[in-house]
Design a protein around this motif. Structure first.
Motif, PDB file in Angstrom:
ATOM      1  N   LYS A 179       8.753   7.373   5.279  1.00 26.81           N
ATOM      2  CA  LYS A 179       9.452   8.780   5.406  1.00 26.81           C
ATOM      3  C   LYS A 179      10.723   8.748   4.657  1.00 26.81           C
ATOM      4  O   LYS A 179      11.320   9.622   3.990  1.00 26.81           O
ATOM      5  CB  LYS A 179       9.701   9.371   6.809  1.00 26.81           C
ATOM      6  CG  LYS A 179      10.209  10.609   6.806  1.00 26.81           C
ATOM      7  CD  LYS A 179      10.102  11.374   8.079  1.00 26.81           C
ATOM      8  CE  LYS A 179      10.779  12.475   8.056  1.00 26.81           C
ATOM      9  NZ  LYS A 179      11.000  13.339   9.444  1.00 26.81           N
ATOM     10  N   LEU A 180      11.441   7.517   4.794  1.00 30.89           N
ATOM     11  CA  LEU A 180      12.718   7.329   4.148  1.00 30.89           C
ATOM     12  C   LEU A 180      12.656   6.876   2.683  1.00 30.89           C
ATOM     13  O   LEU A 180      13.556   6.975   2.074  1.00 30.89           O
ATOM     14  CB  LEU A 180      13.359   6.297   5.115  1.00 30.89           C
ATOM     15  CG  LEU A 180      13.754   6.504   6.387  1.00 30.89           C
ATOM     16  CD1 LEU A 180      14.508   5.482   7.150  1.00 30.89           C
ATOM     17  CD2 LEU A 180      14.735   7.940   6.573  1.00 30.89           C
ATOM     18  N   SER A 181      11.546   5.979   2.360  1.00 36.02           N
ATOM     19  CA  SER A 181      11.535   5.784   1.052  1.00 36.02           C
ATOM     20  C   SER A 181      10.632   6.552   0.183  1.00 36.02           C
ATOM     21  O   SER A 181       9.440   6.731   0.173  1.00 36.02           O
ATOM     22  CB  SER A 181      10.652   4.133   1.054  1.00 36.02           C
ATOM     23  OG  SER A 181      11.471   3.403   1.861  1.00 36.02           O
ATOM     24  N   THR A 182      11.608   7.239  -0.801  1.00 36.39           N
ATOM     25  CA  THR A 182      10.674   8.287  -1.671  1.00 36.39           C
ATOM     26  C   THR A 182      10.314   7.461  -2.851  1.00 36.39           C
ATOM     27  O   THR A 182      10.700   6.546  -3.176  1.00 36.39           O
ATOM     28  CB  THR A 182      11.568   9.175  -2.324  1.00 36.39           C
ATOM     29  OG1 THR A 182      12.808   8.454  -2.767  1.00 36.39           O
ATOM     30  CG2 THR A 182      12.248  10.332  -1.173  1.00 36.39           C
ATOM     31  N   ILE A 195       4.896   2.348  14.028  1.00 38.61           N
ATOM     32  CA  ILE A 195       5.949   3.377  13.681  1.00 38.61           C
ATOM     33  C   ILE A 195       7.093   2.755  12.772  1.00 38.61           C
ATOM     34  O   ILE A 195       7.709   3.904  12.029  1.00 38.61           O
ATOM     35  CB  ILE A 195       6.867   3.233  15.273  1.00 38.61           C
ATOM     36  CG1 ILE A 195       5.868   3.811  16.239  1.00 38.61           C
ATOM     37  CG2 ILE A 195       7.892   3.936  15.268  1.00 38.61           C
ATOM     38  CD1 ILE A 195       6.151   3.752  17.567  1.00 38.61           C
ATOM     39  N   THR A 196       7.243   1.738  12.650  1.00 35.86           N
ATOM     40  CA  THR A 196       8.234   1.195  11.547  1.00 35.86           C
ATOM     41  C   THR A 196       7.834   1.591   9.972  1.00 35.86           C
ATOM     42  O   THR A 196       8.557   1.998   9.481  1.00 35.86           O
ATOM     43  CB  THR A 196       8.399  -0.361  11.700  1.00 35.86           C
ATOM     44  OG1 THR A 196       8.820  -0.708  12.901  1.00 35.86           O
ATOM     45  CG2 THR A 196       9.514  -0.968  10.541  1.00 35.86           C
ATOM     46  N   VAL A 197       6.711   1.514   9.812  1.00 36.43           N
ATOM     47  CA  VAL A 197       6.120   1.842   8.539  1.00 36.43           C
ATOM     48  C   VAL A 197       6.013   3.275   8.353  1.00 36.43           C
ATOM     49  O   VAL A 197       6.389   3.597   7.152  1.00 36.43           O
ATOM     50  CB  VAL A 197       4.580   1.165   8.441  1.00 36.43           C
ATOM     51  CG1 VAL A 197       3.647   1.911   7.307  1.00 36.43           C
ATOM     52  CG2 VAL A 197       4.346  -0.309   8.354  1.00 36.43           C
ATOM     53  N   LEU A 198       5.778   4.157   9.444  1.00 38.21           N
ATOM     54  CA  LEU A 198       5.836   5.440   9.200  1.00 38.21           C
ATOM     55  C   LEU A 198       7.410   5.989   9.090  1.00 38.21           C
ATOM     56  O   LEU A 198       7.408   6.912   8.091  1.00 38.21           O
ATOM     57  CB  LEU A 198       5.324   6.308  10.658  1.00 38.21           C
ATOM     58  CG  LEU A 198       3.719   5.969  10.729  1.00 38.21           C
ATOM     59  CD1 LEU A 198       3.655   6.713  12.171  1.00 38.21           C
ATOM     60  CD2 LEU A 198       2.989   6.640   9.643  1.00 38.21           C
ATOM     61  N   ILE A 199       8.411   5.280   9.677  1.00 38.34           N
ATOM     62  CA  ILE A 199       9.731   5.649   9.396  1.00 38.34           C
ATOM     63  C   ILE A 199      10.048   5.255   7.932  1.00 38.34           C
ATOM     64  O   ILE A 199      10.807   5.884   7.153  1.00 38.34           O
ATOM     65  CB  ILE A 199      10.625   4.885  10.370  1.00 38.34           C
ATOM     66  CG1 ILE A 199      10.333   5.467  11.883  1.00 38.34           C
ATOM     67  CG2 ILE A 199      12.097   5.115  10.235  1.00 38.34           C
ATOM     68  CD1 ILE A 199      11.008   4.829  12.974  1.00 38.34           C
ATOM     69  N   PHE A 230       0.793  -1.145   0.207  1.00 40.15           N
ATOM     70  CA  PHE A 230      -0.025   0.001   0.147  1.00 40.15           C
ATOM     71  C   PHE A 230       0.746   1.325   0.007  1.00 40.15           C
ATOM     72  O   PHE A 230       0.616   2.258  -0.748  1.00 40.15           O
ATOM     73  CB  PHE A 230      -0.873  -0.055   1.140  1.00 40.15           C
ATOM     74  CG  PHE A 230      -2.368  -0.674   1.074  1.00 40.15           C
ATOM     75  CD1 PHE A 230      -3.106  -0.385  -0.073  1.00 40.15           C
ATOM     76  CD2 PHE A 230      -2.459  -1.897   1.649  1.00 40.15           C
ATOM     77  CE1 PHE A 230      -4.226  -1.253  -0.154  1.00 40.15           C
ATOM     78  CE2 PHE A 230      -3.468  -2.776   1.510  1.00 40.15           C
ATOM     79  CZ  PHE A 230      -4.482  -2.375   0.846  1.00 40.15           C
ATOM     80  N   PHE A 231       1.879   1.237   0.826  1.00 38.48           N
ATOM     81  CA  PHE A 231       2.945   2.585   1.043  1.00 38.48           C
ATOM     82  C   PHE A 231       3.839   2.554   0.088  1.00 38.48           C
ATOM     83  O   PHE A 231       4.830   3.306   0.236  1.00 38.48           O
ATOM     84  CB  PHE A 231       3.060   2.575   2.558  1.00 38.48           C
ATOM     85  CG  PHE A 231       1.753   2.829   3.322  1.00 38.48           C
ATOM     86  CD1 PHE A 231       1.146   4.002   3.165  1.00 38.48           C
ATOM     87  CD2 PHE A 231       1.515   1.753   4.297  1.00 38.48           C
ATOM     88  CE1 PHE A 231      -0.058   4.024   4.018  1.00 38.48           C
ATOM     89  CE2 PHE A 231       0.357   2.176   5.048  1.00 38.48           C
ATOM     90  CZ  PHE A 231      -0.396   3.038   4.758  1.00 38.48           C
ATOM     91  N   LYS A 232       4.217   1.530  -0.634  1.00 42.73           N
ATOM     92  CA  LYS A 232       5.332   1.366  -1.611  1.00 42.73           C
ATOM     93  C   LYS A 232       6.780   1.395  -0.897  1.00 42.73           C
ATOM     94  O   LYS A 232       7.677   2.211  -1.176  1.00 42.73           O
ATOM     95  CB  LYS A 232       5.098   2.224  -2.554  1.00 42.73           C
ATOM     96  CG  LYS A 232       3.946   2.233  -3.496  1.00 42.73           C
ATOM     97  CD  LYS A 232       3.897   3.353  -4.495  1.00 42.73           C
ATOM     98  CE  LYS A 232       2.495   3.351  -5.147  1.00 42.73           C
ATOM     99  NZ  LYS A 232       2.177   4.495  -6.200  1.00 42.73           N
ATOM    100  N   LEU A 233       6.903   0.528   0.043  1.00 44.55           N
ATOM    101  CA  LEU A 233       8.033   0.680   0.811  1.00 44.55           C
ATOM    102  C   LEU A 233       9.098  -0.174   0.375  1.00 44.55           C
ATOM    103  O   LEU A 233       9.455  -1.186   0.892  1.00 44.55           O
ATOM    104  CB  LEU A 233       7.734   0.263   2.434  1.00 44.55           C
ATOM    105  CG  LEU A 233       6.631   1.083   2.992  1.00 44.55           C
ATOM    106  CD1 LEU A 233       6.190   0.380   4.568  1.00 44.55           C
ATOM    107  CD2 LEU A 233       6.905   2.260   3.092  1.00 44.55           C
TER     108      LEU A 233
END
Length: 515
Positions: A508-511, A501-505, A217-220
């Motif tokens: 933020k780091l994965s453009t 928390i891990t997903v949010l970090i 979903f968040f393309k991590l």
């Protein structure tokens, strides 16, 4: 000798041999032989008699057939045959073509893969090969790298199988747990009930599935995975061109060109519905007085229900092949291929049942517990067992072998130190085994996930490893909470908060990758 330091010899020897030889059956066999010799004063005749009696007791006890063990074996064989028939009918390919016309986005293509991995939980081999092959045409169209596809497949296969009672894994684990509970006189719950109570304690499996959904979903995409995804989006190259050609599947079954979506769906639906129906029927029959939901599932006959459900699923898959006028010779070859695919699992199961008995007689867990008690606080035991099981599965490449080796030891340690820690400690072993399996390059599931997805195996291993480690760190912290508080709810909340928390970090780091 029983309950002494020498009682560690058979399991340690078996584990060391597995690491050195990568041959689980040989290693467990040596552990069994050494344990039998120790129990019988190193008398070879008595030791052979001991092993024979243990193996015989698996099938016949007190003059009666042990239908539980036999039914579990038959169920595994039926699963293998059904999976082969589904492949032969062309159901997997038909489903891929159907989905290709309906899924329009890249996220949607990956989500279909994850959902299939969650739904097709009956067996990890079947899951890895089927989901990879079904999803590949769809993910290829949307430029999803093959390494990403292999991760989606692998990180849903084993985690789902290990928490689903209606699966080859569930049947295997329930059988081992039932033996452990009986050995230690635990009567407040049966094997199935204990398994279900352990599901929310299997933190790694739950976190791994949650992380997969978040990645989609968040393309991590980070680490080596980002390299593969950038290349796929920008150039359309789904695999690393410098790695050479992808090895094709060996000895593939002949696939019908008349396959339909129902050829895949109906056998699985029949298996699940048939098994659940017979679990309810046998549970009601065995319940005394008015049957309730709880009493029904407490008294259900899991082994026979799995067998009957497997027969129904197999029959549906067979009929779907027959109506396509598949030649008898092709059907025979397909069924035999399915049987052969399950033989290694059955061998491991038989060896695991045998070593459980020997380890129990030697008092291995009791000795380990005596060392831990007073030296290590019980709150650390789930976390420690998680790490030990992870290392064992990583080294051996097999979750099932790790289950067979460490579950009885964890059970005996819990029985001596704190019986209330039995289920958390057993759950930690299951979770650790899945973690190690995800990290191991020699894991069957990892190899089959690479094969099903059409990915270079080493690319899959390297790209999945960072995600597995992230999930393991969350799990380790959560097990410290579980060991310290004993609260499953608080443990789940801790895992969920850490995952968010891990997903949010990572988000933020994965453009976002631009095509």
């Amino acid at each position: 000798m029983e309950g002494s330091i020498l009682s560690l010899l058979p399991p340690i020897l078996a584990l060391a041999m597995v690491i050195l030889t990568r041959r689980v059956l040989l290693s467990l066999g040596v552990g069994i032989i050494v344990g039998a010799l120790m129990l019988n004063g190193y008398n070879p005749v008595d030791s052979v008699a001991e092993i024979v009696s243990i193996v015989a007791a698996i099938f016949v006890a007190d003059g009666a057939i042990n239908d539980w063990e036999l039914y579990i074996i038959f169920f595994l064989l039926l699963l293998g045959m059904m999976a082969a028939l589904v492949t032969r009918s062309g159901g997997s390919r038909a489903f891929g073509e159907w989905a290709l016309k309906r899924v329009k986005t890249r996220v949607g293509a990956q989500l279909v893969t994850v959902m299939l991995g969650i739904i097709i939980f009956i067996d990890d081999y079947f899951n890895s090969l089927t989901v990879g092959n079904v999803s590949r045409p769809l993910t290829d169209r949307h430029r999803v790298s093959r390494a990403k596809l292999a991760y989606l497949v692998d990180s849903t296969a084993a985690p789902m199988c290990v928490i689903a009672p209606v699966s080859s894994w569930g049947a295997y684990i329930i059988t081992i747990i039932a033996g452990i509970l009986a050995t230690h006189g635990v009567t407040q719950y049966e094997g199935l009930q204990a398994f279900m109570l352990m599901v929310p304690m299997n933190i790694y499996a739950l976190v791994a599935i949650g992380l997969v959904l978040a990645v989609v979903f968040f393309k991590l995409d980070f680490g080596a995975m980002r390299v593969h995804e950038e290349r796929a989006l920008k150039t359309g190259e789904l695999v690393d061109p410098d790695s050479g050609a992808i090895p094709g599947d060996q000895e593939d079954l002949k696939v019908s060109d008349k396959g339909r979506v129902g050829d895949l769906v109906w056998p699985i639906v029949a298996l699940v519905l048939g098994t659940v129906a017979f679990m309810i029927i046998t549970g009601i029959q065995a319940s005394e007085g008015a049957a309730t939901i709880l009493s029904t599932f407490e008294n259900t006959d899991v082994a026979s229900s799995l067998l009957y459900g497997g027969i129904i699923g197999f029959a549906v898959a067979l009929v779907l092949n027959i109506v396509k006028k598949t030649e008898a010779s092709d059907l025979g070859a397909t069924i035999w291929a399915g049987i052969k695919s399950m033989l290694p699992a059955i061998y491991i199961l038989l060896f695991a049942w045998t070593i459980i008995s020997i380890i129990g007689d030697l008092g291995t867990g009791q000795y380990l517990a005596s060392l831990v008690d007073g030296n290590i606080h019980p709150m650390f035991l789930p976390a420690i067992l998680f790490l030990i099981a992870g290392f064992a599965a990583f080294s051996t490449g097999t979750s099932w072998g790790t289950f067979g080796l460490l579950l009885p030891i964890a059970g005996e340690m819990a029985a001596v130190i704190d019986i209330t820690m039995m289920l958390p400690m057993l759950a930690a072993v299951l979770a650790g085994a899945i973690f190690g399996d995800h990290c191991s390059p020699i894991s069957d599931t990892t190899i089959l996930s690479s094969t099903g997805a059409g990915s270079h195996h080493i690319d899959h291993v390297v790209t999945q490893l960072p995600y597995a480690i992230v999930a393991a760190v969350i799990t380790l912290i959560s097990y410290l909470v579980l060991g310290g508080t004993g609260s499953v709810i608080l443990t789940l909340v801790t895992a969920l908060v850490l995952l968010v928390i891990t997903v949010l970090i990572l988000k933020k780091l994965s453009t976002p990758i631009e095509s």
